[in-house]
Design an enzyme around this catalytic site. Structure first.
Site, PDB file in Angstrom:
ATOM      1  N   LYS A   1     -10.883 -40.616  15.856  1.00  0.00           N
ATOM      2  CA  LYS A   1     -12.007 -41.412  16.366  1.00  0.00           C
ATOM      3  C   LYS A   1     -13.157 -41.274  15.365  1.00  0.00           C
ATOM      4  CE  LYS A   1     -14.731 -42.267  20.525  1.00  0.00           C
ATOM      5  NZ  LYS A   1     -16.035 -42.286  19.829  1.00  0.00           N
TER       6      LYS A   1
ATOM      7  N   TYR B   1     -14.050 -50.302 -16.943  1.00  0.00           N
ATOM      8  CA  TYR B   1     -14.137 -51.058 -15.694  1.00  0.00           C
ATOM      9  C   TYR B   1     -15.355 -51.989 -15.719  1.00  0.00           C
ATOM     10  CZ  TYR B   1     -14.671 -51.972 -10.669  1.00  0.00           C
ATOM     11  OH  TYR B   1     -14.806 -52.582  -9.450  1.00  0.00           O
TER      12      TYR B   1
END
Length: 660
Positions: free
Chosen positions: A113, A36
């Site tokens: 939430k 990567y």
């Protein structure tokens, strides 16, 4: 890879973003870090060599740009409203009943939430062009460059859509622990909780700092735009997911009973989630029904936030330490094995007094259940005696002061144990710290650590010595981490403090049980320090909201020759000893206000000052006798109670218009 640089750059961008999603979204990488890194290195080299092909949506842009001097403002086209709160099944059913009066045949969608920072993201033709904090709901701060660094914010969508979305930036539990571990290694202050860490990271002026933080995001709302026509909120979230966003989990419910069941299920299992949540957002799913229901000035009528009760966790009392306060009271504190609870790491909890310890039978080494009272102050709920060591012994507060070794005493009618030595260093230190604190004389540059240094080096020994510090520059500059600018700022703050009104000085003196409100009452009643010092016990007891205990403590304070000597010294140093004209108008005479939530521009202390200067008073709880509730963002149960009692609720604009 193609030999054409533009084609190779585009292929690298696509390949790298694919692996980003596998790593950050699916948690299932298929290549190693080295491979990567080599792709990213190659991309950066090509973009440097061919800047004309350096696209704004390239993953190389996530590493952070040049530091900003300040954030630009972003004005929202649609207001970013806050939600009203529910704390019980009854609150949820009342919410459902209110909606049923407005329309029928609606269903619910529910989302976690998340405990983070709300942001708004803008895309044009599928390209991320701007991002902002929620701000006051009307104007936010442009934090585009910082948001670019978050891997799960797509810089280019899978479709060329022009839209605006809203999401929550957060840090998960594991990354938060690693972040604090790194800060320990670097000798930096720890973050209190994941939310503060996330919010502070987004508001960095240097985006490279933001890029180094393990931030993530859940998108939870399509605010505007998009080419698709949706009938429900849940459909819009599905489409946002297809566009490349990491969207919040959405659970549908046909009625309020299903909502309540899911709330209770999530309460039991939320600790298993990899990130912090403090409740559940309940919304009407049908978009057309939302339009029918409308909104108030601050909140949509079609949504509510169900807040969980305080979280409880087990930990160990590693030791019990006694602290000495400014009035000589010995307060036992439990040093706990650190535990993450309600979004922050808890390592200490007050044990109040000997009666509290005895009643709960708290001992060193005990396994205890703790929670945050009101989600703020850690408290011990109970001891798990199944894990108690047989050799443990009941804890008893020492009979001598742990700071000075002097004698202690407990009045049989009181719970507190007190050090009797008025020269106790701990009492002197805490009295000075209180005196210079923001709500007292507000002397910046004299925090607890600085006061401790000044006392240890003999630079100050009592409160009055503060006003001679300008003559001790050499001694102060010799201290570690002391600078010229800090010294000048501190001296200027000391000079400013001489002009504070009498009420602030009364509070700063630390008379037992005399808080800010009582200090104002006494200052308004007696007008000068001399008048107050000569007041009788009978006079004091007749003042509304003073009472016998405060009256006795106030009279005892002025009967102490050492306190009178201190006041005389402060007079000689030029401190203001009178209140002056207090009430600007009688506009709010006899009116009681309750403040709740965060106001757009006024700090709570500023609003309180305006109310009191105009003859009103600020009280802590809502009742039928309350005249006004001044509500800001994230107003909670006080707002709900005001609405249920038909108490007038006003916002900041209305409040300010009343005094103009």
């Amino acid at each position: 890879m193609s030999k054409d640089p533009k084609a190779e750059i585009l292929e690298l961008i696509e390949e790298i973003e694919k692996h980003n999603k596998l790593y950050y979204n699916a948690d299932s990488p298929v290549i190693d870090d080295y491979t990567y890194d080599m792709m990213m290195k190659r991309l950066a080299e090509l973009e440097e060599e061919y800047p004309e092909y350096s696209f704004s949506y390239s993953p190389s842009k996530r590493v952070g740009g040049n530091p900003l001097e300040k954030f630009q403002k972003v004005e929202f086209t649609t207001p970013k409203l806050s939600l009203t709160n529910a704390f019980s099944d009854e609150d949820l059913r009342a919410f459902d009943q209110r909606l049923a009066k407005l329309t029928d045949d609606f269903t619910y969608s529910m989302e976690y939430k998340y405990d983070g920072l709300t942001v708004v993201l803008y895309y044009e033709d599928g390209i991320f062009v701007r991002g902002a904090t929620r701000g006051d709901g009307v104007i936010g701060e442009d934090v585009t460059e910082n948001l670019r660094t978050i891997k799960n914010i797509p810089l280019r969508l899978n479709e060329p859509e022009t839209l605006e979305v809203r999401g929550e930036v957060y840090i998960d539990k594991a990354n938060f622990e690693r972040l604090n571990e790194k800060r320990i290694e670097d000798d930096e202050n720890l973050f209190a909780n994941p939310r503060n860490a996330a919010a502070g990271s987004i508001r960095q002026l240097d985006s490279k700092v933001t890029a180094a933080r393990p931030l993530d995001i859940f998108v939870f709302s399509l605010e505007s735009g998009g080419s698709q026509g949706f009938k429900t909120h849940s459909q819009s979230l599905e489409y946002l997911s297809k566009l490349g966003f990491k969207t919040s989990r959405c659970v549908k419910a046909d009625n309020i009973d299903q909502v309540i069941r899911f709330c209770h299920e999530l309460e039991r299992t939320r600790g298993e989630l990899p990130y912090e949540i403090d409740g559940l957002v309940v919304k009407v799913d049908e978009l057309e029904k939302r339009t029918e229901m409308g909104q108030t000035e601050k909140s949509p009528r079609w949504a509510i936030a169900y807040k969980f009760p305080p979280e409880e966790k087990e930990t160990v009392v590693e030791s019990i330490q006694v602290q000495v306060g400014r009035t000589g009271v010995l307060t036992p504190v439990a040093n706990l094995k650190p535990v993450l609870i309600s979004g922050s790491v808890v390592s200490r909890a007050t044990l109040h007094n000997q009666d509290y310890i005895t009643e709960k039978d708290i001992r060193e080494g005990d396994v205890v259940l703790i929670r945050k009272a009101g989600e703020i102050i850690p408290e011990v709920v109970r001891v798990n005696k199944d894990h108690r060591d047989k050799s443990s012994e009941p804890y008893v507060i020492p009979v001598t002061c742990p700071e000075c070794g002097g004698p202690t005493h407990r009045n049989p009618e009181e719970a507190d144990v007190k050090c009797l030595n008025v020269s106790c260093p701990a009492q002197i230190r805490r009295k000075i710290v209180h005196f210079v604190s923001k709500k007292a004389m507000n002397i910046e540059g004299m925090g607890p650590k600085q006061v401790q240094k000044f006392i240890e080096k003999g630079i100050i020994s009592d409160i009055s010595d503060i006003y001679d510090l300008k003559d001790k520059k050499d001694d102060i500059m010799a201290l570690e981490n002391s600078g010229e600018k800090s010294f000048i700022n501190m001296v200027n703050a000391i000079e400013d403090s001489r002009k504070r009104p009498l009420s602030r000085l009364i509070f700063a003196l630390g008379i037992p049980f005399v808080g800010e409100k009582t200090s104002k009452l006494l200052a308004e009643r007696y007008e000068t320090m001399d008048n107050l010092s000569q007041s009788t016990l009978e006079e004091l007891q007749k003042i509304d909201e003073v009472g016998s205990v405060i009256a006795e403590e106030t009279r005892a304070f002025f009967d102490n020759p050492e306190n009178i000597q201190l006041i005389d010294k402060l007079k000689d140093k030029g401190l203001n000893m009178s209140e002056g004209k207090k009430s600007v108008t009688n506009l709010f005479k006899g009116k009681k206000f309750v403040l709740t939530g965060t106001l757009p521009t006024l700090k709570r202390d500023e609003a309180k000052k305006i109310i009191e200067e105009n003859g009103g008073s600020v009280v802590g709880s809502v009742s039928k006798k309350t005249d006004y509730v001044l509500a800001g963002e994230a107003a909670g149960s006080k707002l709900e109670k005001a609405l249920s009692l038909d108490v007038a609720v006003i916002d900041e604009d209305t409040f300010l218009s009343m005094i103009r």
